[in-house]
Scaffold this motif. Structure first.
Motif, mmCIF file in Angstrom:
data_model
loop_
_atom_site.group_PDB
_atom_site.id
_atom_site.type_symbol
_atom_site.label_atom_id
_atom_site.label_comp_id
_atom_site.label_asym_id
_atom_site.label_seq_id
_atom_site.Cartn_x
_atom_site.Cartn_y
_atom_site.Cartn_z
ATOM 1 N N VAL A 166 -0.612 36.255 3.683
ATOM 2 C CA VAL A 166 -0.406 35.160 4.642
ATOM 3 C C VAL A 166 0.789 34.329 4.186
ATOM 4 N N VAL A 167 1.368 33.595 5.113
ATOM 5 C CA VAL A 167 2.528 32.761 4.801
ATOM 6 C C VAL A 167 2.068 31.423 4.219
ATOM 7 N N ILE A 168 3.029 30.676 3.662
ATOM 8 C CA ILE A 168 2.788 29.321 3.183
ATOM 9 C C ILE A 168 3.241 28.341 4.265
ATOM 10 N N GLN A 169 2.370 27.370 4.588
ATOM 11 C CA GLN A 169 2.734 26.318 5.536
ATOM 12 C C GLN A 169 2.839 24.982 4.793
ATOM 13 N N PRO A 170 4.078 24.525 4.489
ATOM 14 C CA PRO A 170 4.218 23.230 3.815
ATOM 15 C C PRO A 170 4.197 22.056 4.791
ATOM 16 N N PHE A 171 3.626 20.956 4.327
ATOM 17 C CA PHE A 171 3.623 19.695 5.057
ATOM 18 C C PHE A 171 4.133 18.583 4.155
ATOM 19 N N VAL A 172 4.661 17.555 4.765
ATOM 20 C CA VAL A 172 5.049 16.335 4.048
ATOM 21 C C VAL A 172 4.229 15.178 4.599
ATOM 22 N N LEU A 173 3.725 14.348 3.678
ATOM 23 C CA LEU A 173 2.991 13.141 4.033
ATOM 24 C C LEU A 173 3.803 11.916 3.631
ATOM 25 N N ARG A 174 3.910 10.957 4.544
ATOM 26 C CA ARG A 174 4.553 9.669 4.257
ATOM 27 C C ARG A 174 3.674 8.558 4.814
ATOM 28 N N TYR A 175 3.404 7.540 4.008
ATOM 29 C CA TYR A 175 2.651 6.369 4.454
ATOM 30 C C TYR A 175 3.608 5.187 4.514
ATOM 31 N N LEU A 176 3.775 4.621 5.700
ATOM 32 C CA LEU A 176 4.831 3.640 5.930
ATOM 33 C C LEU A 176 4.297 2.327 6.489
ATOM 34 N N ARG A 177 5.023 1.262 6.188
ATOM 35 C CA ARG A 177 4.817 -0.003 6.874
ATOM 36 C C ARG A 177 5.413 0.114 8.283
ATOM 37 N N PRO A 178 5.123 -0.841 9.173
ATOM 38 C CA PRO A 178 5.750 -0.830 10.503
ATOM 39 C C PRO A 178 7.269 -0.855 10.454
ATOM 40 N N ASP A 179 7.862 -1.409 9.358
ATOM 41 C CA ASP A 179 9.328 -1.457 9.272
ATOM 42 C C ASP A 179 9.930 -0.164 8.714
ATOM 43 N N GLY A 180 9.082 0.847 8.434
ATOM 44 C CA GLY A 180 9.574 2.144 7.982
ATOM 45 C C GLY A 180 9.680 2.312 6.484
ATOM 46 N N THR A 181 9.378 1.283 5.698
ATOM 47 C CA THR A 181 9.402 1.402 4.235
ATOM 48 C C THR A 181 8.057 1.932 3.746
ATOM 49 N N TYR A 182 8.047 2.484 2.523
ATOM 50 C CA TYR A 182 6.803 3.010 1.970
ATOM 51 C C TYR A 182 5.743 1.910 1.875
ATOM 52 N N HIS A 183 4.521 2.253 2.241
ATOM 53 C CA HIS A 183 3.426 1.285 2.215
ATOM 54 C C HIS A 183 2.769 1.290 0.832
ATOM 55 N N PRO A 184 2.765 0.153 0.128
ATOM 56 C CA PRO A 184 2.243 0.136 -1.241
ATOM 57 C C PRO A 184 0.722 0.218 -1.341
ATOM 58 N N SER A 185 -0.003 -0.110 -0.293
ATOM 59 C CA SER A 185 -1.460 -0.201 -0.411
ATOM 60 C C SER A 185 -2.130 1.162 -0.591
ATOM 61 N N VAL A 186 -1.439 2.247 -0.237
ATOM 62 C CA VAL A 186 -2.074 3.561 -0.336
ATOM 63 C C VAL A 186 -1.902 4.175 -1.724
ATOM 64 N N THR A 187 -1.131 3.543 -2.596
ATOM 65 C CA THR A 187 -0.912 4.090 -3.943
ATOM 66 C C THR A 187 -2.250 4.320 -4.632
ATOM 67 N N PHE A 188 -2.441 5.536 -5.148
ATOM 68 C CA PHE A 188 -3.737 5.923 -5.718
ATOM 69 C C PHE A 188 -3.493 6.721 -7.000
ATOM 70 N N ILE A 189 -3.046 6.018 -8.027
ATOM 71 C CA ILE A 189 -2.690 6.680 -9.281
ATOM 72 C C ILE A 189 -3.368 5.974 -10.444
ATOM 73 N N GLY A 190 -3.287 6.595 -11.611
ATOM 74 C CA GLY A 190 -3.837 5.992 -12.815
ATOM 75 C C GLY A 190 -5.346 5.845 -12.752
ATOM 76 N N ASP A 191 -5.840 4.664 -13.120
ATOM 77 C CA ASP A 191 -7.288 4.420 -13.182
ATOM 78 C C ASP A 191 -7.843 3.808 -11.904
ATOM 79 N N THR A 192 -7.077 3.820 -10.830
ATOM 80 C CA THR A 192 -7.553 3.257 -9.564
ATOM 81 C C THR A 192 -8.800 4.007 -9.092
ATOM 82 N N SER A 193 -9.867 3.273 -8.789
ATOM 83 C CA SER A 193 -11.084 3.906 -8.286
ATOM 84 C C SER A 193 -11.002 4.058 -6.772
ATOM 85 N N PHE A 194 -11.897 4.877 -6.221
ATOM 86 C CA PHE A 194 -11.938 5.051 -4.773
ATOM 87 C C PHE A 194 -12.222 3.721 -4.066
ATOM 88 N N VAL A 195 -13.167 2.953 -4.590
ATOM 89 C CA VAL A 195 -13.520 1.676 -3.958
ATOM 90 C C VAL A 195 -12.339 0.705 -4.012
#
Length: 248
Positions: A166-195
């Motif tokens: 089968v082929v590979i289907q790549p996708f790109v995900l971007r989370y943006l503010r209404p002004d088109g800049t990256y949205h900081p609230s979705v950052t999920f790295i390090g010791d950040t918990s789900f809650v």
């Protein structure tokens, strides 16, 4: 207001648990897919996340192994609004409150970090599922990264697409503010918990997420490392990340 939205999300999660327990065992594959797509879209709506699918229509899924950059736990539900997939995810997610159980019942394949034996076992299962026509998706970085960065792609699971033809289907995900800049609230790295992540998203304002479908990558005659590199290059190019800017 955040507490009210959080309560609504908890009710939606409980509704998902009941659906998985009572409806899924009686529903066919297409009915389950419709339920997953609808449930995922409502969850994102409750989180004030608006999805824009670029280059594909909802339900338009080729027979392919699907890969994408990994930003947040939201990624799974964003992709599911396009087409519900069986995801390969790290085993930690299984322990998350409510979401972990839901992911398990929705068919997520959990993998232990650093276990070569687990990778081999899952690889064999992926080949079988791809042969059977199932939609499989995974995040080759193996973990989440900050927006604007791309971690090296692990190549092991790309071999399943080669063997399943089968082929590979790549996708790109971007989370943006209404002004088109990256949205900081979705950052999920390090010791950040789900809650903690969920509260940050609810307090962070409206999120616009773009799900961009890139051209298919043929697997015939190619090695898994070559495929991983081609997928990484395609995703990096769409994100505007040069080789020098990629994370080590």
């Amino acid at each position: 207001m955040t507490a009210f939205r959080l309560a609504r999300i908890c009710l939606h999660l409980l509704a998902g648990l009941l659906t998985c327990a009572l409806v899924f065992p009686l529903a066919g594959e297409s009915a389950r897919a419709r339920l997953i797509r609808r449930w995922s879209a409502k969850l994102l709506g409750l989180c004030r996340v608006q999805v824009k699918i670029i280059g594909a229509a909802p339900g338009d899924a080729p027979h392919a192994l699907i890969v994408a950059n990994h930003i947040s736990w939201l990624d799974i539900f964003v992709i599911n609004t396009w087409n519900p997939c069986r995801f390969v995810a790290k085993s930690d997610i299984r322990g998350w409150p409510l979401i972990g159980w839901l992911c398990d019942k929705a068919g997520t394949i959990f993998i232990e970090r650093g276990s070569l034996r687990a990778v081999r076992r899952i690889y064999e299962g992926l080949v079988h599922r791809l042969h059977a026509g199932e939609r499989i998706a995974f995040f080759p970085e193996g973990t989440t990264a900050e927006q604007g960065k791309l971690l090296p792609f692990h190549s092991n699971l790309f071999e399943s697409a080669v063997e399943a033809h089968v082929v590979i289907q790549p996708f790109v995900l971007r989370y943006l503010r209404p002004d088109g800049t990256y949205h900081p609230s979705v950052t999920f790295i390090g010791d950040t918990s789900f809650v903690d992540s969920l509260v940050s998203i609810l307090e962070g304002g409206e999120v616009h997420v773009e799900l961009v479908r890139l051209p298919l990558i043929e697997t015939k005659g190619r090695h898994r490392r070559e495929l991983a590199q081609l997928a990484q290059d395609a995703i990096a190019a769409e994100l505007g990340i040069s080789p020098e800017q990629r994370a080590a």
